[in-house]
Design an enzyme around this catalytic site. Structure first.
Site, PDB file in Angstrom:
ATOM      1  N   ASP A  13       0.683  -1.082  -0.319  1.00 30.30           N
ATOM      2  CA  ASP A  13      -0.161  -0.095  -0.157  1.00 30.30           C
ATOM      3  C   ASP A  13       0.782   1.304  -0.392  1.00 30.30           C
ATOM      4  O   ASP A  13       0.500   2.098   0.705  1.00 30.30           O
ATOM      5  CB  ASP A  13      -1.116   0.038   1.102  1.00 30.30           C
ATOM      6  N   GLU A  14       2.313   0.477  -0.545  1.00 29.95           N
ATOM      7  CA  GLU A  14       2.921   2.072  -1.091  1.00 29.95           C
ATOM      8  C   GLU A  14       2.751   3.539  -1.459  1.00 29.95           C
ATOM      9  O   GLU A  14       3.346   4.876  -1.925  1.00 29.95           O
ATOM     10  CB  GLU A  14       4.359   1.910  -0.961  1.00 29.95           C
ATOM     11  N   GLY A  15       1.359   2.673  -2.684  1.00 30.85           N
ATOM     12  CA  GLY A  15       1.153   3.399  -3.915  1.00 30.85           C
ATOM     13  C   GLY A  15       1.777   3.453  -4.469  1.00 30.85           C
ATOM     14  O   GLY A  15       1.901   3.877  -5.784  1.00 30.85           O
ATOM     15  N   HIS A  41      -5.067  -1.785  -5.986  1.00 30.25           N
ATOM     16  CA  HIS A  41      -3.924  -1.053  -6.319  1.00 30.25           C
ATOM     17  C   HIS A  41      -5.423  -0.548  -6.349  1.00 30.25           C
ATOM     18  O   HIS A  41      -6.469  -0.224  -7.257  1.00 30.25           O
ATOM     19  CB  HIS A  41      -3.445  -1.556  -7.190  1.00 30.25           C
ATOM     20  N   THR A  42      -5.448   1.289  -6.073  1.00 30.04           N
ATOM     21  CA  THR A  42      -6.525   2.437  -6.740  1.00 30.04           C
ATOM     22  C   THR A  42      -5.786   3.272  -7.085  1.00 30.04           C
ATOM     23  O   THR A  42      -4.283   3.656  -6.641  1.00 30.04           O
ATOM     24  CB  THR A  42      -6.617   3.260  -4.731  1.00 30.04           C
ATOM     25  N   GLN A 201       2.071  -5.957  -2.742  1.00 31.60           N
ATOM     26  CA  GLN A 201       2.107  -5.940  -1.959  1.00 31.60           C
ATOM     27  C   GLN A 201       3.985  -5.242  -0.961  1.00 31.60           C
ATOM     28  O   GLN A 201       3.928  -4.437  -2.364  1.00 31.60           O
ATOM     29  CB  GLN A 201       2.858  -7.920  -0.782  1.00 31.60           C
ATOM     30  N   THR A 216       3.343 -12.355   3.401  1.00 33.93           N
ATOM     31  CA  THR A 216       2.853 -12.990   2.170  1.00 33.93           C
ATOM     32  C   THR A 216       3.311 -14.202   1.806  1.00 33.93           C
ATOM     33  O   THR A 216       4.775 -14.923   2.302  1.00 33.93           O
ATOM     34  CB  THR A 216       2.326 -11.959   1.020  1.00 33.93           C
ATOM     35  N   LEU A 309       3.052  12.821   0.524  1.00 33.31           N
ATOM     36  CA  LEU A 309       3.878  13.294   1.469  1.00 33.31           C
ATOM     37  C   LEU A 309       2.651  14.888   1.440  1.00 33.31           C
ATOM     38  O   LEU A 309       3.308  14.820   2.792  1.00 33.31           O
ATOM     39  CB  LEU A 309       5.248  14.412  -0.580  1.00 33.31           C
ATOM     40  N   ASP A 310       1.782  14.670   0.609  1.00 37.83           N
ATOM     41  CA  ASP A 310       0.897  15.903   1.094  1.00 37.83           C
ATOM     42  C   ASP A 310       0.220  15.345   2.362  1.00 37.83           C
ATOM     43  O   ASP A 310      -0.087  16.201   3.181  1.00 37.83           O
ATOM     44  CB  ASP A 310      -0.312  16.082   0.340  1.00 37.83           C
ATOM     45  N   VAL A 391       2.041  13.775  -4.517  1.00 35.47           N
ATOM     46  CA  VAL A 391       1.448  15.015  -3.789  1.00 35.47           C
ATOM     47  C   VAL A 391      -0.415  15.441  -3.366  1.00 35.47           C
ATOM     48  O   VAL A 391      -0.512  16.378  -3.103  1.00 35.47           O
ATOM     49  CB  VAL A 391       2.057  16.475  -4.100  1.00 35.47           C
ATOM     50  N   GLY A 392      -0.574  14.051  -3.959  1.00 35.63           N
ATOM     51  CA  GLY A 392      -1.977  14.103  -4.201  1.00 35.63           C
ATOM     52  C   GLY A 392      -2.379  13.507  -5.287  1.00 35.63           C
ATOM     53  O   GLY A 392      -1.233  11.516  -5.641  1.00 35.63           O
TER      54      GLY A 392
HETATM   55  P1  IMP Z   1      -2.148 -12.887   2.109  1.00 35.50           P
HETATM   56  O1  IMP Z   1      -1.497 -12.447   0.864  1.00 35.50           O
HETATM   57  O2  IMP Z   1      -3.450 -12.611   2.261  1.00 35.50           O
HETATM   58  O3  IMP Z   1      -1.722 -14.251   2.757  1.00 35.50           O
HETATM   59  O4  IMP Z   1      -1.717 -11.860   3.350  1.00 35.50           O
HETATM   60  C1  IMP Z   1      -0.601 -11.560   4.468  1.00 35.50           C
HETATM   61  C2  IMP Z   1      -0.310 -10.863   5.100  1.00 35.50           C
HETATM   62  O5  IMP Z   1      -0.065  -9.776   3.817  1.00 35.50           O
HETATM   63  C3  IMP Z   1      -1.350  -9.948   5.378  1.00 35.50           C
HETATM   64  O6  IMP Z   1      -0.819  -9.154   6.528  1.00 35.50           O
HETATM   65  C4  IMP Z   1      -2.080  -8.789   4.877  1.00 35.50           C
HETATM   66  O7  IMP Z   1      -2.409  -7.742   5.668  1.00 35.50           O
HETATM   67  C5  IMP Z   1      -0.955  -9.028   3.647  1.00 35.50           C
HETATM   68  N1  IMP Z   1      -0.575  -8.149   2.441  1.00 35.50           N
HETATM   69  C6  IMP Z   1      -1.265  -9.229   1.469  1.00 35.50           C
HETATM   70  N2  IMP Z   1      -1.643  -8.150   0.652  1.00 35.50           N
HETATM   71  C7  IMP Z   1      -1.393  -6.858   0.404  1.00 35.50           C
HETATM   72  C8  IMP Z   1      -1.133  -5.632  -0.029  1.00 35.50           C
HETATM   73  O8  IMP Z   1      -1.446  -5.766  -1.438  1.00 35.50           O
HETATM   74  N3  IMP Z   1      -1.345  -4.625   0.414  1.00 35.50           N
HETATM   75  C9  IMP Z   1      -0.907  -4.441   2.018  1.00 35.50           C
HETATM   76  N4  IMP Z   1      -0.888  -5.738   3.027  1.00 35.50           N
HETATM   77  C10 IMP Z   1      -1.679  -6.998   1.461  1.00 35.50           C
HETATM   78 MG    MG Z   2      -3.169  -2.236  -1.956  1.00 36.49          MG
END
Ligand code: IMP
Ligand code: MG
Length: 403
Positions: A13-15, A41-42, A201, A216, A309-310, A391-392
């Site tokens: 979820d770093e973007g 991914h959003t 991930q 994961t 950053l924002d 920044v957004g």
């Molecule tokens: P799993 O990949 O569903 O087995 O989850 C294992 C761990 O990885 C858990 O803590 C999930 O929240 C995390 N995780 C899996 N996929 C993502 C992702 O795309 N973003 C953030 N965390 C993830």
């Molecule tokens: Mg994500």
């Protein structure tokens, strides 16, 4: 030639989606190389919000070919729904999405196993996305799982397979998208085309290099890209590491710079930190330099893309960890045992907040002094330069830095 790998440098979820979207316009192909529909991914285009789980972000970019390589575990129902939804929104997917028939499948039984296991672990649960990822990769490693191409062959030859009709139907509907992704990418690179390998991930969720068992079930680091694409390790030209200006984590496991209370709530609200796949509120914390340095090393990161950053515009002071204190001793490196990471207390560097909006900044000079000092710190501390700062959430809210 260029193969650029984009990976997450924290706990996901770093973007990455945002960054892949930004660079996809310059790429001929985007390939997912690991994970599965656990990814979320959003990306926003205008006011339109798009969430992807299996389809590479590049699909929003008309001229870009999108591929799912054999390192990905595919849930055919989720993938088919994603294709249908995109086509309903006017985005052409057919012919632009290729799936390697060697992808392992997630079956309904895997999802059930994932849920049951989490349930039976109780307090010790991992906090998985419950998409069947762990069981699917276990069966793959145990050599008992289905691969997409094989299953389609069996369905067509009329074998009884003990899987729901709707599931088999979804597999058949994906048949026209099957292709040798490895060979196609190999040929494209030889023709001088530009390819992005899009990670899912993040580094700290890597099966071996992350905070095991709170990880994961695949390798999330850059080196996984050539493995899953069936390419030489020499084929990778550059690695972009995506870092958030602070840190979040969903699911259980250690998180040294985690904060709680009002500051965490504010970070979650300002950053809209809710899981794209599960909707869970994300745990929030300050930037962790120890982890960033570790990620730079284990991925061989050439440049950072720093996102959100924002969100820090609203904080004063701002903290960043430069080391940990563990049992009264200073540690500059990430401990190897997860139990020890739980004991790590961050040693913080304190930055004065800049308290002004950075959202309109389009070049580095537009940023307030405090924000520039923070960025300088990240570059100097990690020894990796910044290539992009976002920044957004809108596409235009992005600063490109010259090499
Ligand atoms: P799993 O990949 O569903 O087995 O989850 C294992 C761990 O990885 C858990 O803590 C999930 O929240 C995390 N995780 C899996 N996929 C993502 C992702 O795309 N973003 C953030 N965390 C993830
Ligand atoms: Mg994500």
């Amino acid at each position: 030639m260029p193969l650029n790998v984009i990976i997450g440098a924290q706990w996901g979820d770093e973007g990455k989606g945002r960054i892949v979207d930004a660079v996809a316009s310059e790429a001929d192909a985007v390939v997912r190389f690991q994970g599965g529909p656990n990814a979320g991914h959003t990306v926003y285009i205008g006011e339109e919000k798009y969430v992807f789980h299996l389809i590479p972000m590049g699909i929003l970019n008309e001229g870009t070919l999108c591929c799912i390589s054999l390192g990905v575990v595919v849930d055919p129902i989720i993938l088919l729904n994603e294709i249908i939804e995109l086509e309903q929104r006017g985005i052409l997917v057919k012919g632009r999405l290729l799936i390697d028939p060697r992808c392992s499948l997630i079956t309904p039984e895997h999802i059930k196993r994932d849920k049951n296991r989490e349930h039976s672990l109780g307090q010790r649960k991992l906090g998985t996305t419950q998409r069947g990822i762990g069981p699917a990769f276990s069966d793959r490693a145990g050599r008992v799982g289905w691969r997409l191409g094989t299953l389609i062959g069996k369905i067509e030859s009329g074998e009884t397979l003990g899987l729901p009709e709707s599931y088999l139907d979804a597999c058949l509907k994906l048949k026209s998208s099957l292709a040798d992704v490895s060979l196609i990418i190999y040929n494209m690179l030889n023709e001088g085309k530009s390819v992005i390998a899009e990670g899912g991930q993040g580094t700290m969720l890597d099966l071996g290099l992350g905070t095991y068992p709170y990880v994961t079930s695949t390798n999330t680091v850059a080196a996984a890209a050539p493995v899953s694409l069936g390419l030489s390790p020499r084929s990778v030209d550059s690695v972009i590491g995506v870092l958030k200006a602070y840190v979040t984590r969903v699911g259980e496991g250690p998180f040294p710079t985690e904060i709680e209370g009002a500051a965490a709530d504010k970070m979650r609200e300002e950053g809209d930190e809710y899981g794209a796949t599960t909707g869970r509120p994300r745990r929030c914390g300050w930037f962790d330099g120890v982890i960033a340095k570790y990620a730079a090393r284990v991925n061989g990161i050439d440049e950072w893309a720093l996102t959100k950053l924002d969100v820090l515009d609203h904080f004063d002071p701002i903290f960043a960890a430069v080391a940990y204190e563990i049992d009264g001793e200073r540690a500059d490196e990430l401990p190897l045992n997860t139990d020890t990471i739980y004991k790590a207390k961050p040693v913080y560097h304190r930055f004065p907040g800049w308290k002004t909006s950075t959202r309109m900044a389009r070049k580095i000079e537009d940023l307030p002094f405090g924000a520039r000092a923070y960025l300088d710190f990240i570059q100097e501390f990690t020894g990796v330069r910044l290539g992009i700062v976002s920044v957004g959430y809108e596409r235009k809210c992005m600063i490109r830095l010259e090499n």
